[in-house]
Scaffold this active site. Structure first.
Site, PDB file in Angstrom:
ATOM      1  N   HIS A 154      -1.828   5.746   5.494  1.00 14.26           N
ATOM      2  CA  HIS A 154      -1.679   5.361   4.246  1.00 14.26           C
ATOM      3  C   HIS A 154      -2.170   3.933   3.791  1.00 14.26           C
ATOM      4  O   HIS A 154      -1.946   2.869   4.260  1.00 14.26           O
ATOM      5  CB  HIS A 154      -0.032   5.338   3.924  1.00 14.26           C
ATOM      6  CG  HIS A 154       0.125   5.212   2.492  1.00 14.26           C
ATOM      7  ND1 HIS A 154       1.073   4.071   2.108  1.00 14.26           N
ATOM      8  CD2 HIS A 154      -0.189   5.717   1.298  1.00 14.26           C
ATOM      9  CE1 HIS A 154       1.007   4.160   0.823  1.00 14.26           C
ATOM     10  NE2 HIS A 154       0.405   5.116   0.528  1.00 14.26           N
ATOM     11  N   HIS A 180      -4.951  -0.624  -4.643  1.00 16.38           N
ATOM     12  CA  HIS A 180      -3.868   0.338  -5.133  1.00 16.38           C
ATOM     13  C   HIS A 180      -3.364  -0.099  -6.484  1.00 16.38           C
ATOM     14  O   HIS A 180      -2.931   0.634  -7.116  1.00 16.38           O
ATOM     15  CB  HIS A 180      -2.833   0.133  -4.111  1.00 16.38           C
ATOM     16  CG  HIS A 180      -1.226   0.980  -4.442  1.00 16.38           C
ATOM     17  ND1 HIS A 180      -0.340   0.300  -4.960  1.00 16.38           N
ATOM     18  CD2 HIS A 180      -0.893   2.222  -4.216  1.00 16.38           C
ATOM     19  CE1 HIS A 180       0.686   1.144  -5.540  1.00 16.38           C
ATOM     20  NE2 HIS A 180       0.104   2.324  -4.888  1.00 16.38           N
TER      21      HIS A 180
HETATM   22  O1  G3P Z   1      -0.452   9.407  -0.713  1.00 19.23           O
HETATM   23  C1  G3P Z   1       0.786   9.049  -1.056  1.00 19.23           C
HETATM   24  C2  G3P Z   1       0.870   7.872  -1.920  1.00 19.23           C
HETATM   25  O2  G3P Z   1      -0.426   6.941  -1.777  1.00 19.23           O
HETATM   26  C3  G3P Z   1       1.396   7.705  -3.330  1.00 19.23           C
HETATM   27  O3  G3P Z   1       1.893   6.473  -3.540  1.00 19.23           O
HETATM   28  O4  G3P Z   1       1.797   4.459  -4.574  1.00 19.23           O
HETATM   29  O5  G3P Z   1       1.058   4.560  -2.382  1.00 19.23           O
HETATM   30  O6  G3P Z   1      -0.462   5.366  -3.948  1.00 19.23           O
HETATM   31  P1  G3P Z   1       1.192   5.275  -3.716  1.00 19.23           P
HETATM   32 CA    CA Z   2      -2.176   6.092  -2.840  1.00 28.01          CA
END
Ligand code: G3P
Ligand code: CA
Length: 294
Positions: free
Chosen positions: A42, A84
């Protein structure tokens, strides 16, 4: 090797890994609709390197993680960058460099300005000098590591036309050819309209809806989403069964991935509930859980 049958949490790992290793290129074992568990790093391996940087991708590759997740947004002058937050404040030194430009939105800085920012020092001193990557640079590294990409269109409502622009960038980088489409690319978003647009523009691209739509609405999502990528606390066995009962736009069984899962017990529990993939900041922890059954 990153795949394993979900029903055999503690057994048969070695044998099956060998089988899949023969069937898939080592670097692309993955979100294949064939039925294994996929581990997604992630924002890269973001527990160990600054999120969404090339270092976090490389760290995931060093850990032999076949897929990375990222977030794509757009600069003031139209460049696609991987970050992000919709502001630069948390993950760069922008406040120091541009103290008068609050709230430091990504969309209010040019690429040249963004490229001056330090995107690593906030995480640890040894990452000082790390830069926010463009999507093109990011794809270039993935070409070298062979990893797959779960690409998130982050808050696409802020960036009109970003669906087409992203697809164009993917196409220019060679990511819309058959092997990439089959094995190495999924576009995801919390925005259903953005996914619908993506599917309309390039029906061959696999897509994932981020969120936990009620069971009664899943059928509507299956028209344009191949995957439901759900927040972990909303996942139940019944939910997994409901997702799996449907077929997505490519006529394959809808997949269920979940985020953000950083502990071995949580990963094991979710696999036993029936998820197909785990999105994690600690992909090594999840991998170990898969292989040990913890
Ligand atoms: O891939 C799942 C996740 O990335 C969703 O939340 O806020 O980390 O982009 P966020
Ligand atoms: Ca994400």
């Amino acid at each position: 090797m990153r795949m394993r049958p979900r029903t055999a949490v503690t057994t048969a790992i070695t044998t099956l890994c060998g089988v899949f290793a023969l069937a898939l290129p080592a670097q692309a074992a993955s979100a294949d609709p064939g039925g294994g568990i996929t581990v997604f790093a992630h924002r890269g391996a973001s527990a160990y390197a600054p999120e969404n940087t090339l270092s976090s991708v490389q760290r995931a590759a060093d850990l032999h993680i076949s897929w990375v997740e990222n977030d794509v947004q757009r600069t003031r002058d139209g460049a696609l960058v991987v970050i992000h937050d919709t502001t630069l404040a948390r993950t760069t030194d922008v406040k120091k460099r541009y103290p008068k430009r609050a709230p430091w939105s990504v969309s209010s800085f040019t690429l040249a300005e963004i490229k001056q920012l330090d995107a690593g020092g906030w995480f640890a001193p040894r990452f000082r000098g790390e830069r926010i990557p463009t999507l093109q640079e990011y794809l270039g590294l993935l070409d070298r590591t062979g990893q797959g990409l779960l690409l998130e269109l982050k808050q696409p409502e802020l960036y009109p036309g970003i669906e087409r622009q992203t697809l164009d960038a993917l196409g220019r980088a060679g990511w819309l050819d058959r092997p990439h489409l089959a094995r190495r690319l999924v576009v995801q978003s919390f925005s259903a309209p953005a996914l619908r647009t993506t599917h309309r523009l390039r029906p061959a691209v696999r897509t994932g809806f981020l969120g936990n739509p009620p069971v009664t609405q899943l059928k509507q999502y299956a028209v344009f989403s191949d995957e439901i990528n759900a927040e972990q606390h909303g996942v139940t066995s019944a939910y997994a069964k409901a997702v799996h009962a449907l077929r997505g736009p490519h006529r394959l069984r809808l997949r269920l991935n979940t985020w953000t899962v950083d502990s071995a017990p949580a990963a094991t529990r979710l696999i036993e509930l029936g998820v197909d993939g785990i999105i994690t900041n600690r992909p090594d922890v999840v991998e170990n859980a898969l292989h040990s059954g913890r």
